[in-house]
Write an enzyme that holds these catalytic residues in place. Structure first.
Site, PDB file in Angstrom:
ATOM      1  N   LYS A 128      -0.989   3.167 -10.261  1.00  0.00           N
ATOM      2  CA  LYS A 128      -0.956   2.402  -9.009  1.00  0.00           C
ATOM      3  C   LYS A 128      -0.573   3.288  -7.819  1.00  0.00           C
ATOM      4  O   LYS A 128      -1.153   3.168  -6.739  1.00  0.00           O
ATOM      5  CB  LYS A 128       0.060   1.266  -9.116  1.00  0.00           C
ATOM      6  CG  LYS A 128      -0.317   0.173 -10.090  1.00  0.00           C
ATOM      7  CD  LYS A 128       0.755  -0.878 -10.201  1.00  0.00           C
ATOM      8  CE  LYS A 128       1.865  -0.499 -11.138  1.00  0.00           C
ATOM      9  NZ  LYS A 128       1.667  -0.692 -12.536  1.00  0.00           N
ATOM     10  N   GLU A 152      -9.806   0.055 -11.909  1.00  0.00           N
ATOM     11  CA  GLU A 152      -9.688  -1.338 -12.359  1.00  0.00           C
ATOM     12  C   GLU A 152      -8.298  -1.667 -12.913  1.00  0.00           C
ATOM     13  O   GLU A 152      -7.767  -2.754 -12.696  1.00  0.00           O
ATOM     14  CB  GLU A 152     -10.743  -1.620 -13.436  1.00  0.00           C
ATOM     15  CG  GLU A 152     -10.876  -3.066 -13.826  1.00  0.00           C
ATOM     16  CD  GLU A 152     -11.355  -3.928 -12.655  1.00  0.00           C
ATOM     17  OE1 GLU A 152     -12.534  -3.873 -12.325  1.00  0.00           O
ATOM     18  OE2 GLU A 152     -10.522  -4.642 -12.062  1.00  0.00           O
ATOM     19  N   VAL A 155      -4.658  -3.081 -10.826  1.00  0.00           N
ATOM     20  CA  VAL A 155      -4.300  -4.442 -10.415  1.00  0.00           C
ATOM     21  C   VAL A 155      -4.625  -5.375 -11.578  1.00  0.00           C
ATOM     22  O   VAL A 155      -5.714  -5.332 -12.123  1.00  0.00           O
ATOM     23  CB  VAL A 155      -5.099  -4.888  -9.163  1.00  0.00           C
ATOM     24  CG1 VAL A 155      -4.714  -6.312  -8.753  1.00  0.00           C
ATOM     25  CG2 VAL A 155      -4.860  -3.929  -8.009  1.00  0.00           C
ATOM     26  N   GLY A 209      11.331  -7.800 -24.301  1.00  0.00           N
ATOM     27  CA  GLY A 209      10.684  -6.514 -23.987  1.00  0.00           C
ATOM     28  C   GLY A 209       9.721  -6.599 -22.817  1.00  0.00           C
ATOM     29  O   GLY A 209       8.908  -5.692 -22.605  1.00  0.00           O
ATOM     30  N   GLU A 212      12.158  -4.251 -17.802  1.00  0.00           N
ATOM     31  CA  GLU A 212      12.870  -2.986 -18.012  1.00  0.00           C
ATOM     32  C   GLU A 212      14.381  -3.238 -17.935  1.00  0.00           C
ATOM     33  O   GLU A 212      14.829  -4.233 -17.356  1.00  0.00           O
ATOM     34  CB  GLU A 212      12.524  -1.999 -16.884  1.00  0.00           C
ATOM     35  CG  GLU A 212      11.054  -1.769 -16.667  1.00  0.00           C
ATOM     36  CD  GLU A 212      10.493  -0.712 -17.599  1.00  0.00           C
ATOM     37  OE1 GLU A 212      11.294   0.083 -18.135  1.00  0.00           O
ATOM     38  OE2 GLU A 212       9.281  -0.700 -17.791  1.00  0.00           O
ATOM     39  N   ASP A 223       6.521  -3.364  -7.237  1.00  0.00           N
ATOM     40  CA  ASP A 223       5.280  -3.280  -8.019  1.00  0.00           C
ATOM     41  C   ASP A 223       4.191  -4.163  -7.395  1.00  0.00           C
ATOM     42  O   ASP A 223       3.038  -3.740  -7.257  1.00  0.00           O
ATOM     43  CB  ASP A 223       5.579  -3.726  -9.464  1.00  0.00           C
ATOM     44  CG  ASP A 223       4.339  -3.773 -10.322  1.00  0.00           C
ATOM     45  OD1 ASP A 223       3.876  -2.699 -10.744  1.00  0.00           O
ATOM     46  OD2 ASP A 223       3.810  -4.888 -10.554  1.00  0.00           O
ATOM     47  N   LYS A 227       0.451  -3.205  -5.598  1.00  0.00           N
ATOM     48  CA  LYS A 227      -0.849  -3.821  -5.907  1.00  0.00           C
ATOM     49  C   LYS A 227      -1.468  -4.443  -4.654  1.00  0.00           C
ATOM     50  O   LYS A 227      -2.684  -4.424  -4.477  1.00  0.00           O
ATOM     51  CB  LYS A 227      -0.669  -4.868  -7.009  1.00  0.00           C
ATOM     52  CG  LYS A 227      -0.330  -4.228  -8.355  1.00  0.00           C
ATOM     53  CD  LYS A 227       0.233  -5.222  -9.330  1.00  0.00           C
ATOM     54  CE  LYS A 227       0.551  -4.557 -10.665  1.00  0.00           C
ATOM     55  NZ  LYS A 227       1.378  -5.407 -11.538  1.00  0.00           N
ATOM     56  N   GLY A 341      -0.201  -4.574 -20.612  1.00  0.00           N
ATOM     57  CA  GLY A 341      -0.589  -4.320 -21.994  1.00  0.00           C
ATOM     58  C   GLY A 341      -1.531  -3.153 -22.124  1.00  0.00           C
ATOM     59  O   GLY A 341      -2.371  -2.924 -21.259  1.00  0.00           O
TER      60      GLY A 341
END
Ligand SMILES: NC(=O)c1ccc[n+]([C@@H]2O[C@H](COP(=O)([O-])OP(=O)(O)OC[C@H]3O[C@@H](n4cnc5c(N)ncnc54)[C@H](OP(=O)(O)O)[C@@H]3O)[C@@H](O)[C@H]2O)c1
Length: 360
Positions: A128, A152, A155, A209, A212, A223, A227, A341
């Site tokens: 990013k 791709e 975002v 999980g 953080e 974050d 984006k 992921g």
């Protein structure tokens, strides 16, 4: 079929997924999409860059990582401790950049992407930072070099939102975008909607999980701001700085505020929004949005909002992300999907590689 010579910088979660997917689906990717790849270089922070002109063996690389051996143990490789120098010396047709570039200054990805574009390589990236901070400059460098820069995975982690806008919706005028772009924050807010307070929601996200140990980048909105800056550059062609985005995190939302919103038939969501406005701050008309000659402002905000249940974003729960794109034709398009992921991030890079292979 001409092989695409690929340099892969960053061989962690995303880089390894991409390499494994390219190897496992080799025949199908070639047959279906004309994507035939020779992986000529791989780099990590600890091992530097390794290069082999006739191609590295992906199972060997994955095995070296799994058994904690140095990548230099791969047969017949040339090695650079300085990754940038290695990239500049060895080149390739495409750089796949998947290092852990920071949002603070975009490095190390920014230097790698600039170097690759400057030497006429296409670039796909999942980082990013470089696109958020220098997206417009990098896109114009790519154009000047007649190569593609695709991102791709930056975002919604590879859920196809940028290609939907750039290719699927090509020809429409986009006037506004709003979205839920951080799964961790949305998970915490969803837990709070079930009656938890912020601290309990965060603790649950950490236990699962999803957050953080230091959640600042997520919960304070950094974050999501990154984006938002990427969307500003890629969709609206505007270079905004992080300071130009109105930003509020979620840490001060109380259980009472959450309950009040629920009582009033609303849901509090952390919403990123970009809106074209006329220079006097009004919503732009269709004519203004269509005109190249009427100046417009791009308003950018990242903030908790109480959304009515009639807003589809109010129903996006847990780790899901979503984005609503407001155009003239068609009226409103929504993309909903996972926002994190390794599969999604790697898949976004793979789709970008295929787009490049198809266009050659
Ligand atoms: N994982 C996801 O779900 C996801 C989703 C969307 C986007 N992304 C983005 O994709 C990028 C990669 O994520 P990841 O999860 O794969 O991270 P990761 O597992 O931490 O892997 C990062 C890789 O980059 C390497 N690296 C770090 N600094 C480098 C440098 N200066 N030069 C060359 N290589 C360097 C690391 O090397 P060492 O192993 O030697 O440290 C490691 O191989 C990040 O920007 C991340 O934000 C990730």
């Amino acid at each position: 079929m001409k092989q695409l010579r690929l340099a892969l910088l960053g061989f962690g979660t995303v880089g390894q997924w991409l390499a494994e997917a390219l190897h496992r689906q080799q025949a199908w990717l070639q047959q279906e999409f004309g994507l035939a790849v020779t992986l000529i270089s791989v780099a990590t922070a600890h091992h530097g860059l390794i290069y082999r002109n006739d191609g590295l063996d992906i199972p060997t690389l994955l095995n070296l990582v799994a058994t904690q051996q140095p990548l230099t143990a791969h047969p017949k490789v040339t090695h650079w401790t300085n990754v940038l120098e290695g990239l500049q010396a060895t080149g390739g047709d495409v750089l796949a950049e998947a290092t852990g570039a920071t949002l603070h200054n975009g490095e190390p990805g920014l230097s790698y992407i600039r170097a690759a574009l400057s030497q006429g390589m296409h670039v796909v990236t999942s980082s990013k930072g470089p696109i958020a901070l220098e997206g417009l400059e990098l896109l114009s460098l790519a154009r000047a070099q007649s190569v593609q820069l695709r991102m791709e995975s930056t975002v919604m982690s590879g859920t196809p939102v940028l290609s939907t806008i750039r290719e699927g919706m090509a020809g429409t005028r986009i006037r506004a975008i709003s979205g839920i772009l951080n799964g961790t924050v949305n998970y915490i807010l969803s837990a709070m909607a079930m009656g938890h307070d912020y601290a309990e929601g965060l603790a649950e996200a950490q236990a699962q999980g999803y957050a953080e140990a230091d959640p600042t980048d997520d919960v304070e909105g950094d974050d999501t701001v990154a984006k938002t800056l990427i969307l500003a550059a890629v969709v609206f062609g505007r270079a905004l700085t992080p300071e130009q985005v109105v930003r509020r995190g979620i840490t001060t939302i109380s259980r009472e505020q959450m309950q009040q919103a629920l009582d009033e038939g609303q849901r509090i969501k952390h919403v990123a929004s970009l809106r074209l406005l006329s220079t006097d701050g009004k919503e732009v008309s269709r004519e203004t949005a269509d005109s190249k000659f009427v100046p417009t402002l791009l308003e950018a905000r990242v903030e908790p909002l109480a959304l009515p249940l009639s807003d589809p974003l109010a129903h996006i729960d847990g780790l899901l992300n979503a984005i609503a794109i407001q155009t003239d034709t068609p009226q409103k398009v929504m993309v909903i999907g996972p926002g994190a992921g390794r599969f999604q991030a790697g898949q976004g890079m793979l789709a970008d590689l295929i787009a490049i292979a198809k266009s050659r």
